[in-house]
Motif scaffolding. Structure first.
Motif, PDB file in Angstrom:
ATOM      1  N   SER A 368       4.979  38.486 -94.722  1.00  0.00           N
ATOM      2  CA  SER A 368       3.620  39.011 -94.521  1.00  0.00           C
ATOM      3  C   SER A 368       2.736  38.786 -95.737  1.00  0.00           C
ATOM      4  N   LYS A 369       3.273  38.060 -96.743  1.00  0.00           N
ATOM      5  CA  LYS A 369       2.541  37.785 -97.978  1.00  0.00           C
ATOM      6  C   LYS A 369       2.000  39.082 -98.587  1.00  0.00           C
ATOM      7  N   THR A 370       2.918  40.026 -98.764  1.00  0.00           N
ATOM      8  CA  THR A 370       2.567  41.360 -99.261  1.00  0.00           C
ATOM      9  C   THR A 370       3.388  41.703-100.501  1.00  0.00           C
ATOM     10  N   TRP A 371       2.742  42.337-101.472  1.00  0.00           N
ATOM     11  CA  TRP A 371       3.415  42.823-102.673  1.00  0.00           C
ATOM     12  C   TRP A 371       3.884  44.262-102.447  1.00  0.00           C
ATOM     13  N   TYR A 372       5.047  44.593-102.998  1.00  0.00           N
ATOM     14  CA  TYR A 372       5.575  45.961-102.924  1.00  0.00           C
ATOM     15  C   TYR A 372       5.983  46.394-104.329  1.00  0.00           C
ATOM     16  N   SER A 381       2.137  49.115-101.280  1.00  0.00           N
ATOM     17  CA  SER A 381       1.993  47.705-100.922  1.00  0.00           C
ATOM     18  C   SER A 381       0.537  47.273-101.034  1.00  0.00           C
ATOM     19  N   ALA A 382       0.367  45.969-101.229  1.00  0.00           N
ATOM     20  CA  ALA A 382      -0.969  45.386-101.308  1.00  0.00           C
ATOM     21  C   ALA A 382      -0.857  43.892-101.039  1.00  0.00           C
ATOM     22  N   THR A 383      -1.900  43.308-100.506  1.00  0.00           N
ATOM     23  CA  THR A 383      -1.901  41.863-100.263  1.00  0.00           C
ATOM     24  C   THR A 383      -2.285  41.099-101.521  1.00  0.00           C
ATOM     25  N   SER A 384      -2.742  41.819-102.546  1.00  0.00           N
ATOM     26  CA  SER A 384      -3.069  41.220-103.834  1.00  0.00           C
ATOM     27  C   SER A 384      -2.643  42.184-104.929  1.00  0.00           C
ATOM     28  N   TRP A 389      -3.959  49.348-103.092  1.00  0.00           N
ATOM     29  CA  TRP A 389      -2.578  49.686-102.803  1.00  0.00           C
ATOM     30  C   TRP A 389      -2.521  50.832-101.807  1.00  0.00           C
TER      31      TRP A 389
END
Length: 835
Positions: A368-372, A381-384, A389
């Motif tokens: 999902s191209k997501t940061w955790y 989580s965030a996409t950038s 967040w």
């Protein structure tokens, strides 16, 4: 028959019934000259004689233990179990004993069925009883119970008063049952015994269902990201500057996590970073390296409050020639500090990638191209990386549950709901640390207020708490209850005198998480006796709570600190309150506590430090110097400013030990008290079944590999798994049945120390991953790391050197402590030194 086989009761109470012991040999020795045969019986040819005392490796044994597979050198064969001594294997089952009367008792793998209030342990053991040599074996169930005292500092549980609660052998007559009861009683240990807390919690975690706390918050904190050296300077609200005694022209910022001074003549700030200094015109502006310091700073008082700052003069240049970036926040925040751009390493078997060049637990989910990121036990989580967040614990991708346990980041599994590591963390958090406190009047409590006592109402209750003190005082009607280092006191006035309380009003346990004194609800009276009270606290007292099917740090609520002013000079008084973020808190599975390490969060471990004016001495008191023998580095339990300042150093969280450290007698840790009633047994190696009543049966001590397959049901039924088919013992035979079912579990509404486990009636036989396995960590090569990051990493190393080595009771030697170098070299983040 072989003599002197001692069987550890630690195995009786701790062997996880869901684990299958793999086929493996156990070291043994022959006890007589014995034939080494090609098969299990006298009809098989002899390959020669093994002399008495020959070392061998013992494999599987037959159903009766009469014949065992043996390896000797490069030869494989069989030897009569009657002439073997097998070194004790605490994970192997079953175990057999021959009594003086000629009866045989075989004990199969036990199941811990309950740990009521985490003070009373119960277990069931499937057993076979043969009254005589030629008699048929009778199957039944033996119930055991004992009193427990947890010793968190040593990661042990002391069990005393071990008794038989049940003998369920339906086919035995009264006389035979009486004989069996007598023989079993002879085998039980009579003194307190010690066992590993981690094995106990591991064996129970799959069964235990603990209720989550209602009312905790999950709002994300401010999260900053830097790809170059940086430090996080935090204040609780607007920075408050206080004068320094006998030093004109210099103030210090009270409500921050750093040594931060302001020269009044120029308005310049000076910030100490280790032995180097930075200077800036404003907290949120640009900061530069300070090559020299104003003379007024050299006038700091020569006392412990300013010791670190004085020792950092004159300033030392930053080794790499670059001052770190200063990130400022006026509220508790978190910092993701990267060594350059994120370096991603594939997590085997998942779509996750681990960021290897940061001390933050940071992952990228490619699907999902997501940061955790993990902070204080909560996932966001965030996409950038720049945000925004959002809270993500409740909807983590399933791949997080597939993180292997042989990786440097495996410990995050303790913060992933649904993993065995998370279950064990939650269970361990509810095991109370107890102490026996004498009530003869020699132990009293005391409170210091800044001026007259000021009380604030506790929302949703009729109670109030003292606001202008570091102590925790709760007003209940006309009484005042003081909680001091895990002991409740009661008095008729806010100032006391305070005597040891023998009971605590239930109204106190209705205090909600929105209150800054919520943590007092995790300290209770567990028992009373003539002349003493037993108190106990669980991890909620130190700020770790059960929420979102996980164990998290902090309530998530923001509690404004207390501000006041003292004297004609108007000295500001600042009492911090518990925080959730801003201290770099992380969970240490071995120690079972939340701690903090981060130098990037300040030399005093983040925002929760205390500064206040002491009217008795006329000076400021600045917490920070009492964090422990490792100074400002190493693992320190996440500090709660309302529970003292010196009790949690170097990974320990035994609050009751702080009484003895102050020279106060009459407060004895529960485990120490239990041990003192026995013969001084202090380790699991001393925890034994008594064997003087007879001999231990051959073969059984090696266990029937792979794994013992006979289990006790709570209803007295005995089950076994034969070649994948479940069978039930009925009369003198076995009949096919469905697998034992695990009843539905009722989840309590809230989890407090008094919560009792809701355990299944029969064991859950499905194997599960277990943190007890020792991971084979691959340590990455050292890299050149900027000095500021390296300081953080060295602090993490000191606190976690035992993480991989201390596995289920194994205690390596204490780490060698050395000062970190701020120049040159590198530091490896992975392996055993990574949290």
């Amino acid at each position: 028959m072989r003599q002197g086989i001692s069987v550890a009761i630690v195995a009786i109470l701790l062997a996880a019934p869901s684990l299958v012991v793999p086929a493996r040999a156990a070291p043994g020795v022959t006890t007589a000259n014995v034939n080494f045969r090609t098969g299990p019986g006298t009809s098989y040819a002899s390959m020669g004689t093994l002399a008495s005392g020959t070392p061998v490796e013992v494999g599987d044994c037959d159903e009766s233990g009469a014949w065992c597979a043996v390896s000797q050198g490069d030869r494989n064969g069989f030897v009569s179990g009657q002439y073997l001594t097998i070194d004790e294997d605490p994970t192997a089952w079953p175990r057999a004993f021959t009594t003086d009367g000629g009866a045989t008792i075989v004990l199969h793998q036990p199941q811990v069925t309950a740990w009521d209030n985490f003070t009373d342990l119960s277990a069931l053991v499937a057993a076979e009883y043969k009254p005589g040599k030629d008699a048929d074996a009778v199957f039944g169930v033996i119930g055991l119970k004992g009193k427990t005292q947890a010793d968190h500092e040593n990661n042990d549980v002391v069990i005393s008063d071990i008794t038989v609660t049940e003998l369920n052998f339906s086919v035995l007559g009264r006389d035979q049952l009486g004989d069996l009861s007598l023989e079993v009683g002879k085998l039980l240990p009579t003194d307190p015994i010690t066992l590993s807390m981690q094995r106990l919690t591991a064996s129970l975690a799959a069964y235990e269902q603990l209720g989550d706390v209602e009312g905790l918050k999950s709002d994300p904190p401010p999260i900053f990201v830097s790809e170059s050296p940086a430090i996080l300077v935090q204040t609780e609200g607007e920075a408050v500057e206080a004068p320094i005694e006998a030093v004109d022209g210099l103030t210090f910022v009270v409500n921050t996590n750093w040594d931060l001074f302001k020269v009044t003549s120029s308005g310049d700030y000076y910030l100490r970073d280790e032995t180097s200094w930075l200077t800036g015109k404003s907290l949120s502006g640009d900061w530069q390296q300070a090559t020299s310091l104003p003379e007024v700073l050299s006038k700091l008082p020569d006392d412990d409050s300013w010791k670190d700052a004085r020792e950092a003069m004159p300033p030392t240049p930053f080794a790499d020639g670059r001052a770190p970036k200063v990130v400022y926040s006026d509220k508790p925040a978190e910092l993701i500090l990267l060594d350059g751009e994120p370096k991603l390493e594939t997590v085997p078997g998942t779509a996750l990638e681990w960021v290897s060049n940061t001390e933050t637990d940071l992952f990228f989910y490619t699907a999902s191209k997501t940061w955790y990121a993990l902070f204080s036990g909560r996932w966001f989580s965030a996409t950038s990386l720049d945000g925004p967040w959002t809270f993500a614990t409740t909807n983590l991708p399933d791949d997080f549950r597939k993180i292997p346990d042989d990786t440097p980041y495996y410990t995050v599994r303790a913060s992933v709901p649904g993993t065995s590591e998370s279950d064990e963390a939650r269970l361990k958090a509810m095991v109370p640390q107890t102490a026996r406190v004498e009530t003869d009047g020699t132990i009293t409590g005391s409170v210091e207020y800044s001026g007259d006592p000021e009380f604030k109402p506790i929302e949703g209750t009729e109670l109030a708490y003292a606001d202008n003190t570091q102590s925790q005082v709760i007003q209940v009607g006309t009484k005042y209850y003081l909680l001091q280092d895990g002991v409740w006191f009661v008095g008729d006035t806010p100032n006391g005198p305070f005597s040891v309380a023998t009971s605590v009003p239930e109204a106190i346990y209705e205090i909600p998480p929105s209150s800054p004194v919520y943590n007092v609800t995790y300290v209770r009276v567990y028992d009373t006796e003539p002349g003493a009270v037993w108190f106990g606290y669980t991890m909620g007292y130190l700020g770790a709570y059960l929420a979102w099917d996980n164990l998290v740090y902090g309530t998530g609520w923001y509690y404004p600190p207390y501000w006041g002013w003292y004297g004609a000079a108007r000295y500001p008084i600042y009492y911090p309150r518990p925080v959730t973020y801003g201290i770099g808190a992380y969970y240490n599975p071995v120690r079972g506590v939340y701690g903090r390490y981060g130098y990037a969060y300040g030399p005093y471990r983040g925002i929760g430090r205390a500064s206040y004016y002491n009217p008795r001495t006329g000076t400021y008191v600045r917490a920070g110097g009492s964090y422990g023998p490792l100074g400002s580095r190493g693992f320190v339990a996440a500090y709660n400013p309302r529970t003292g300042s010196g009790g949690f150093a170097a990974g320990g969280h035994n609050i009751y030990g702080s009484w003895g450290a102050r020279g106060v007698t009459g407060v004895t840790g529960g485990a120490a008290w239990a041990r003192s009633r026995g013969t001084g047994l202090t380790s699991a190696s001393a925890a034994r079944w008594r064997t003087g009543v007879g001999t231990a049966g051959a073969g059984y001590s090696a266990g029937r590999r792979p794994g013992d397959n006979v289990f006790a049901g709570r209803d007295g039924t005995v089950y076994r798994n034969q070649n994948g088919q479940w069978q039930q013992r009925t009369g003198n035979g076995w009949g096919a049945v469905k697998p034992p079912a695990t009843p539905a579990r009722t989840v309590p509404q809230a989890t407090r120390p008094a919560t009792r486990p809701n355990l299944p009636q029969t064991p859950n036989f499905q194997a599960r991953p277990n943190i007890s396995s020792h991971p084979n960590i691959q340590v990455p090569q050292a890299r050149n790391v900027p000095s500021n990051i390296r300081a953080d990493q060295f602090g993490r190393q000191l606190g976690n050197q035992m993480m991989q080595g201390q596995r289920m009771g194994s205690r390596p030697a204490a780490p060698q402590v050395r000062a970190p170098s701020r120049g040159g070299g590198g530091f490896s983040r992975g392996g055993g030194f990574r949290r």
